[in-house]
Design an enzyme around this catalytic site. Sequence first.
Site, PDB file in Angstrom:
ATOM      1  N   CYS A  84       0.830  -1.198   0.000  1.00 18.78           N
ATOM      2  CA  CYS A  84       0.000   0.000   0.000  1.00 18.78           C
ATOM      3  C   CYS A  84       0.875   1.262   0.000  1.00 18.78           C
ATOM      4  O   CYS A  84       1.528   1.553  -0.988  1.00 18.78           O
ATOM      5  CB  CYS A  84      -0.981  -0.033   1.168  1.00 18.78           C
ATOM      6  SG  CYS A  84      -2.326   1.151   1.016  1.00 18.78           S
ATOM      7  N   HIS A 183      -3.485  -5.681   1.211  1.00 21.49           N
ATOM      8  CA  HIS A 183      -2.749  -5.854   2.464  1.00 21.49           C
ATOM      9  C   HIS A 183      -2.610  -7.309   2.897  1.00 21.49           C
ATOM     10  O   HIS A 183      -3.426  -7.795   3.686  1.00 21.49           O
ATOM     11  CB  HIS A 183      -3.454  -5.068   3.569  1.00 21.49           C
ATOM     12  CG  HIS A 183      -3.288  -3.597   3.443  1.00 21.49           C
ATOM     13  ND1 HIS A 183      -2.325  -2.879   4.130  1.00 21.49           N
ATOM     14  CD2 HIS A 183      -3.944  -2.694   2.682  1.00 21.49           C
ATOM     15  CE1 HIS A 183      -2.417  -1.600   3.805  1.00 21.49           C
ATOM     16  NE2 HIS A 183      -3.393  -1.461   2.932  1.00 21.49           N
ATOM     17  N   GLU A 185      -0.684  -8.507   5.031  1.00 25.17           N
ATOM     18  CA  GLU A 185      -0.432  -8.627   6.477  1.00 25.17           C
ATOM     19  C   GLU A 185      -1.718  -8.669   7.294  1.00 25.17           C
ATOM     20  O   GLU A 185      -1.696  -9.046   8.464  1.00 25.17           O
ATOM     21  CB  GLU A 185       0.482  -7.474   6.955  1.00 25.17           C
ATOM     22  CG  GLU A 185      -0.196  -6.125   7.189  1.00 25.17           C
ATOM     23  CD  GLU A 185      -0.478  -5.332   5.914  1.00 25.17           C
ATOM     24  OE1 GLU A 185      -0.515  -5.923   4.825  1.00 25.17           O
ATOM     25  OE2 GLU A 185      -0.674  -4.109   6.024  1.00 25.17           O
TER      26      GLU A 185
END
Lengths: 211, 78
Positions: A84, A183, A185
């Site tokens: 991002c 994302h 994560e």
Amino acid sequence: MRWGVLQFPGSCDERDALKACSLLGEARLVWHEERDLGDVDAVVVPGGFSYGDYLRAGAIARFSAAMEAVAAFAQAGGPVLGICNGFQVLCEAGLLPGALLLNEDLRFHCRQLELIDDDGERLSIPAKHGEGRYYAPEDVLDELEANGQVAYRYAPGQNPNGSARDIAGVRSRAGNVLGLMPHPEHAVDPLTGSTDGLKVFEAVAAAGARA
Amino acid sequence: MTRARVLIRPKEGILDPQGKAVERALPALGFEGIEHVRVGRMVELEVEDPERIGELCEKLLANPLIEDYEIERLDGAA
């Protein structure tokens, strides 16, 4: 494998990235003023709003001490993952081709979506951004496709931002630097519905092993 | 010190959704016959060596891949 996760003033996803990395090895935060990456084997440039995203997203973070170290680390073949805002920083730094522009519809989108990787596998990963429209000149896009540098695309009909050719993530020519808008994560624990994000981190680790 | 103004705008051909949004809003306010609205930004600065403004535009103020810029000196120095 030891991961270093950068932290700028304004980063906000570095803790989740640290958690994700710690599932695959050791991990520590790297403050933006640090210049020594000697103890890490891979670097994550996390999401957020580094330096308030003033001027352009990623434009100021690019000049931080830590990013100078990351540039040297990447040029030496070290694996780097930008997520991002981290992707925006890597593009601004010239470590990845292209740029990220305001979403086509000017809206901030936050939702789970599907990505398709090089092998055609579908990954369920959340995306949340207002400035994620991938842009590069047509000839550069052709080159990226020809060189296998388009790492992830949004699944058909799921492009949230108007990115050229549905591109969600690209890698460097050498293959060791990867950036994407969604994302991974946030998708490493069954609690949040998908663990597909781990595959992105594993791909980065594998790129490092090859370099 | 030389005062200067840098105008930065999206390159021709790059979709500028901010410009489009402004353009679409104008008719509702009674402003007809307006097209090709582009939204950019302006940076004012004072600089010791005005010869360096171009370099700092290339490196920081603009992203030459997606933006054009114009430098205007304000102190009358050509």
